[in-house]
Design an enzyme around this catalytic site. Sequence first.
Site, PDB file in Angstrom:
ATOM      1  N   THR A  71       0.106  -3.122  12.333  1.00  0.00           N
ATOM      2  CA  THR A  71      -0.501  -2.407  13.458  1.00  0.00           C
ATOM      3  C   THR A  71       0.003  -3.010  14.763  1.00  0.00           C
ATOM      4  OG1 THR A  71      -2.456  -1.854  12.159  1.00  0.00           O
ATOM      5  CG2 THR A  71      -2.716  -1.847  14.552  1.00  0.00           C
ATOM      6  N   ASN A 151       2.610   6.519   3.727  1.00  0.00           N
ATOM      7  CA  ASN A 151       1.641   5.722   2.964  1.00  0.00           C
ATOM      8  C   ASN A 151       0.664   6.570   2.171  1.00  0.00           C
ATOM      9  OD1 ASN A 151       0.865   6.206   5.793  1.00  0.00           O
ATOM     10  ND2 ASN A 151      -1.105   5.374   5.171  1.00  0.00           N
ATOM     11  N   GLN A 179       5.425   0.360   4.018  1.00  0.00           N
ATOM     12  CA  GLN A 179       5.296   0.641   2.580  1.00  0.00           C
ATOM     13  C   GLN A 179       6.606   0.403   1.829  1.00  0.00           C
ATOM     14  OE1 GLN A 179       2.527   1.195   0.976  1.00  0.00           O
ATOM     15  NE2 GLN A 179       1.159   1.529   2.700  1.00  0.00           N
ATOM     16  N   ALA A 200       2.457  -8.417   5.213  1.00  0.00           N
ATOM     17  CA  ALA A 200       2.540  -9.201   3.968  1.00  0.00           C
ATOM     18  C   ALA A 200       1.598  -8.708   2.872  1.00  0.00           C
ATOM     19  CB  ALA A 200       2.239 -10.664   4.280  1.00  0.00           C
ATOM     20  N   HIS A 201       0.443  -8.186   3.265  1.00  0.00           N
ATOM     21  CA  HIS A 201      -0.540  -7.833   2.223  1.00  0.00           C
ATOM     22  C   HIS A 201      -0.144  -6.591   1.419  1.00  0.00           C
ATOM     23  CE1 HIS A 201      -2.954  -4.523   4.302  1.00  0.00           C
ATOM     24  NE2 HIS A 201      -2.175  -4.936   5.270  1.00  0.00           N
ATOM     25  N   THR A 237      -1.206 -18.814  19.119  1.00  0.00           N
ATOM     26  CA  THR A 237      -0.797 -19.778  18.095  1.00  0.00           C
ATOM     27  C   THR A 237      -0.484 -19.061  16.786  1.00  0.00           C
ATOM     28  OG1 THR A 237      -2.153 -21.449  19.134  1.00  0.00           O
ATOM     29  CG2 THR A 237      -1.532 -21.871  16.838  1.00  0.00           C
ATOM     30  N   CYS A 327      -6.719   3.083   5.024  1.00  0.00           N
ATOM     31  CA  CYS A 327      -6.319   2.290   3.864  1.00  0.00           C
ATOM     32  C   CYS A 327      -7.520   1.550   3.311  1.00  0.00           C
ATOM     33  CB  CYS A 327      -5.228   1.295   4.239  1.00  0.00           C
ATOM     34  SG  CYS A 327      -3.707   2.116   4.686  1.00  0.00           S
TER      35      CYS A 327
HETATM   36  C1  LIG Z   1       2.509   2.978   6.832  1.00  0.00           C
HETATM   37  C2  LIG Z   1       1.542   1.971   7.384  1.00  0.00           C
HETATM   38  N1  LIG Z   1       1.694   1.543   8.640  1.00  0.00           N
HETATM   39  C3  LIG Z   1       0.870   0.633   9.168  1.00  0.00           C
HETATM   40  C4  LIG Z   1      -0.174   0.103   8.441  1.00  0.00           C
HETATM   41  C5  LIG Z   1      -1.065  -0.913   9.097  1.00  0.00           C
HETATM   42  O1  LIG Z   1      -0.957  -2.158   8.484  1.00  0.00           O
HETATM   43  P1  LIG Z   1      -1.954  -3.344   8.869  1.00  0.00           P
HETATM   44  O2  LIG Z   1      -3.332  -2.817   8.599  1.00  0.00           O
HETATM   45  O3  LIG Z   1      -1.573  -4.454   7.974  1.00  0.00           O
HETATM   46  O4  LIG Z   1      -1.774  -3.664  10.297  1.00  0.00           O
HETATM   47  C6  LIG Z   1      -0.375   0.544   7.119  1.00  0.00           C
HETATM   48  C7  LIG Z   1      -1.481   0.106   6.255  1.00  0.00           C
HETATM   49  O5  LIG Z   1      -2.558  -0.147   6.543  1.00  0.00           O
HETATM   50  C8  LIG Z   1       0.518   1.492   6.579  1.00  0.00           C
HETATM   51  O6  LIG Z   1       0.387   1.936   5.329  1.00  0.00           O
END
Ligand SMILES: Cc1ncc(COP(=O)(O)O)c(C=O)c1O
Length: 374
Positions: A71, A151, A179, A200-201, A237, A327
């Site tokens: 994000t 996604n 993704q 990373a997640h 940091t 998500c």
């Molecule tokens: C295509 C895509 N972009 C951005 C994000 C945002 O990732 P995060 O919540 O790790 O910032 C996600 C998932 O949540 C995603 O699937």
Amino acid sequence: MKVYFDNAATTAIDEEVLEAMMPFLKEHFGNPSTIYSFGRETRAAIEDARKTIAQLINAQPGEIIFTSGATESNNTAIKGAVNYLGVERIITSLLEHHCVEYSVEFCRDQLKVETVLVKTDDKGNIDLDDLKNLLASSDKKTLVTLMHANNEIGTLLDIEKAGAICKEYKALFHSDTVQTFAHLQIDVQKMQVDFISGAAHKFHGPKGVGFLYMRKQNKVRSLIHGGGQERGYRAGTENVYGIVGMAAAAKKAYRNLEADKIYITELKNYFISKLKENFNDVDFNGNTDERSLYTVLNVSFPPSDKSALLLFTLDLEGICCSGGSACGSGAAAGSHVVKALGKDENRISIRFSFSKHNTWEEVDYVVGKLKEKL
Ligand SMILES: Cc1ncc(COP(=O)(O)O)c(C=O)c1O
């Protein structure tokens, strides 16, 4: 039985990743901006991680900055392109993740940038001829932002073709690769992208850490202001253990990528065949062929009293999957992506997304439960 079929929302952390992180949660706690040994240790770990990520995408270490996740990376790239690189026009699609969609809207409403939507078809494919025409129709400095894999529905962009078109018309190109990084080979030179993002997640690493690749000719300054960390490109940091974990997860993912890809593709194809065998009126949102990301399958069921509550019913049976775009949320509320495909909005869409930990038995269990509940 518990079945986790929501790996596009987040993934389970790998043991090996956790092991790599632990010393940075325990012994190595120094602030990487300090000059004494404790700080030098953590600084070295961050720079190692930077080299790892850069190498995996064929970039230079100086082109990677670490962030709190995708994000932030996407916000930084899009708003930064307007604030620091003179972008006056943004071309995007209706299918982007909210962090891209709302960043573009912010640029339109607050920064007075022109925004244009490229045409998409009923499977979520981007019309690249339309992209060409849009780029040809204006002399304004333009940023194109199009995600690599959707996604929600898994549809893949022909990113090399899109990159070549942007290059031809001298437009900047940002792609949300959240993704696909660590799931497909990414080469920023071949793809001719100026910005990509990762979290990373999504590949068995920790939450709350990500990266932004910025081509060295087109770097944008920090979105948030503060200290001079990340060479002034991202204040605050650093999340040292997260960064170390992300690099370990990425390394592992790329080491096993081909084998995992084959395994997960077969599992997804088995799921598709079982669904077709058991349901007359099943449909799929997005591509299901090679233009689809192998981890994602968006299934559409006909409307009925039972299907309206399907996500909750499945949850009661231990099955985790996703309805809307948030998500990980259980919201079955209308997805902006499925809506943009122009499909019958009364049908129920469920996203199932897979990882290397899923099994054929889980597919059988889920199909059995769907049959029972629909
Ligand atoms: C295509 C895509 N972009 C951005 C994000 C945002 O990732 P995060 O919540 O790790 O910032 C996600 C998932 O949540 C995603 O699937």
